[in-house]
Scaffold this motif. Structure first.
Motif, short mmCIF file in Angstrom:
data_model
loop_
_atom_site.label_atom_id
_atom_site.label_comp_id
_atom_site.label_asym_id
_atom_site.label_seq_id
_atom_site.Cartn_x
_atom_site.Cartn_y
_atom_site.Cartn_z
N ASN A 1 0.82 -1.21 0.00
CA ASN A 1 0.00 0.00 0.00
C ASN A 1 0.85 1.27 0.00
OD1 ASN A 1 -2.49 -1.18 -0.18
ND2 ASN A 1 -2.91 -1.10 2.00
N SER B 1 -5.11 7.72 -0.02
CA SER B 1 -5.01 6.66 0.98
C SER B 1 -5.35 5.31 0.34
CB SER B 1 -5.96 6.94 2.15
OG SER B 1 -7.30 6.99 1.70
N ALA B 2 -4.90 4.25 0.99
CA ALA B 2 -5.15 2.90 0.50
C ALA B 2 -5.67 2.05 1.64
CB ALA B 2 -3.88 2.30 -0.07
N GLU B 3 -6.84 1.46 1.43
CA GLU B 3 -7.42 0.55 2.42
C GLU B 3 -8.17 -0.54 1.68
OE1 GLU B 3 -9.86 2.50 5.32
OE2 GLU B 3 -8.49 4.19 5.46
N ASN B 4 -8.03 -1.77 2.11
CA ASN B 4 -8.76 -2.89 1.53
C ASN B 4 -8.63 -2.96 0.01
OD1 ASN B 4 -9.67 -3.53 4.12
ND2 ASN B 4 -11.41 -2.15 3.91
N ASN B 5 -7.41 -2.78 -0.50
CA ASN B 5 -7.12 -2.82 -1.94
C ASN B 5 -7.87 -1.75 -2.73
OD1 ASN B 5 -5.27 -4.92 -1.82
ND2 ASN B 5 -6.90 -6.43 -1.81
N THR B 6 -8.24 -0.65 -2.08
CA THR B 6 -8.90 0.47 -2.75
C THR B 6 -8.10 1.73 -2.48
OG1 THR B 6 -11.07 -0.55 -2.45
CG2 THR B 6 -11.03 1.81 -2.91
N THR C 1 -8.02 5.76 -2.55
CA THR C 1 -8.94 6.89 -2.51
C THR C 1 -8.14 8.18 -2.65
OG1 THR C 1 -10.37 5.66 -1.00
CG2 THR C 1 -10.73 8.04 -1.16
#
Length: 93
Positions: free
Chosen positions: A63, A84-89, A91
């Motif tokens: 990430n 930002s990067a969370e749960n392979n997403t 934003t």
């Protein structure tokens, strides 16, 4: 002016006129940044061979590295408030 794309990178068309939807200003810059990110991953809808060879380069699975790669591309077009990067997403705001 830029052609409006949906989240999958497809050209958006006005259902009444049948013409492509055009965007300008900040939205055009965002469209151009998203298009370049897709091209970096050989995801250009018009020419799937355009972009870097996926065997040689791709967005990192980390990430931290992925955010750095995307930030480098996006900052050529505009300065986002955050990435930002969370749960392979990823934003971008």
């Amino acid at each position: 002016m830029s052609i409006s794309l949906d989240p999958d990178g497809n050209i958006q068309v006005n259902p009444i006129t049948g013409l492509s939807i055009q965007v300008s200003g900040q939205q055009a810059l965002e469209e151009q940044a998203m298009s370049e990110c897709r091209c970096e991953q050989n995801g250009n809808f018009a020419d799937p061979t355009y972009g870097r060879d996926a065997l040689v380069w791709k967005l990192s699975q980390s990430n931290i590295d992925r955010v750095a790669d995307i930030k480098r591309i996006i900052q050529k077009y505009y300065e986002p408030n955050s990435i930002s990067a969370e749960n392979n997403t990823i934003t971008v705001k």
